[in-house]
Design an enzyme around this catalytic site. Structure first.
Site, mmCIF file in Angstrom:
data_model
loop_
_atom_site.group_PDB
_atom_site.id
_atom_site.type_symbol
_atom_site.label_atom_id
_atom_site.label_comp_id
_atom_site.label_asym_id
_atom_site.label_seq_id
_atom_site.Cartn_x
_atom_site.Cartn_y
_atom_site.Cartn_z
ATOM 1 N N VAL A 45 70.343 66.121 -38.441
ATOM 2 C CA VAL A 45 70.978 67.380 -38.067
ATOM 3 C C VAL A 45 72.478 67.135 -38.035
ATOM 4 O O VAL A 45 72.940 66.104 -37.543
ATOM 5 C CB VAL A 45 70.497 67.870 -36.682
ATOM 6 N N CYS A 46 73.240 68.073 -38.584
ATOM 7 C CA CYS A 46 74.694 68.018 -38.531
ATOM 8 C C CYS A 46 75.197 66.728 -39.199
ATOM 9 O O CYS A 46 74.727 66.377 -40.276
ATOM 10 C CB CYS A 46 75.137 68.140 -37.073
ATOM 11 N N THR A 47 76.142 66.024 -38.573
ATOM 12 C CA THR A 47 76.703 64.812 -39.182
ATOM 13 C C THR A 47 75.754 63.626 -39.123
ATOM 14 O O THR A 47 76.097 62.536 -39.591
ATOM 15 C CB THR A 47 78.034 64.427 -38.513
#
Length: 227
Positions: free
Chosen positions: A105-107
């Site tokens: 998720v995300c970075t």
């Protein structure tokens, strides 16, 4: 669903500087799958500082963590520490070797990339960092959730909930995913239409870039280039 479903081990990597919703959002949904067992793994069994001013206590260290059926790496400003840490990256490689799903998720996708798990894959990340994916041999795909084989990556923060529902539908079927969605009343209707750069006022994008993301992305790029 069965009365005694087979255990399905979900391992979330925890680290200081994690964006807590990257973890807690999908964890809330994935934990409702039949047989789901959620493990929170960190280098040490000590409180993990989140970006929200409170700590999370992991329930496994790397040595004690069982093999994941689903491995998930959340993101956050602490991603810089993850991609700089050989022990953590080796943990991700070891877990990924036996996992049915390798996710982020995300970075968190940048951590997967640093571990060598995104080469030749389509992937996504938070919108401010997507250009860094190519440094790992990945191809950015503009979507909230991108699935390429057994690798599933989600965009920024709240995309983790969409990712979780995508996984639940694949494993337990769409009807069960809808059952979970309804139970948790996931019916997003934000009061403002500014949740993505395609929709937001360019002034807001520039403000965020200037105040936060440009420097963070530059710092990450420097760390990646030095590896």
């Amino acid at each position: 669903m069965t009365d005694s479903p087979k255990p399905f081990h979900i391992v979330f990597l925890l680290f200081d500087g994690i964006t807590q919703l990257d973890f807690t959002g999908p964890a809330q949904f994935l934990a409702r799958m039949p047989g789901a067992i959620v493990h929170t793994a960190a280098k040490q069994l000590k409180p993990i500082e989140t970006d929200s001013g409170f700590a999370i206590l992991p329930n496994r260290d790397f040595a004690d963590c069982p093999q994941a059926d689903l491995l998930c790496v959340p993101g956050g400003f602490g991603t810089k520490g993850v991609i700089s840490d050989d022990e953590t990256l080796q943990f991700l490689r070891d877990q990924a070797a036996g996992a049915q799903y390798i996710t982020s998720v995300c970075t968190g996708s940048l951590a997967l990339g640093a571990a060598g798990l995104l080469k030749g894959k389509r992937a996504t990340s938070h919108w401010a960092y997507t250009r860094l994916l190519e440094k790992f041999g990945a191809t950015f795909e503009k979507a909230r959730v991108v699935k390429d084989g057994n690798v599933i990556t989600a965009g920024g923060v709240t995309s983790g909930i969409d990712f979780a529902l995508t996984v639940i539908a694949e494993i337990a079927g769409q009807q069960f995913a809808e059952f979970v969605q309804l139970g948790l009343e996931y019916d997003p209707r934000p009061p403002f239409n500014s949740g993505h750069p395609d929709l937001a006022d360019p002034k807001l994008i520039a403000m965020l870039q200037d105040r936060i993301y440009r420097k963070q992305a530059s710092d990450l790029a420097d760390i990646i280039d030095r590896r």
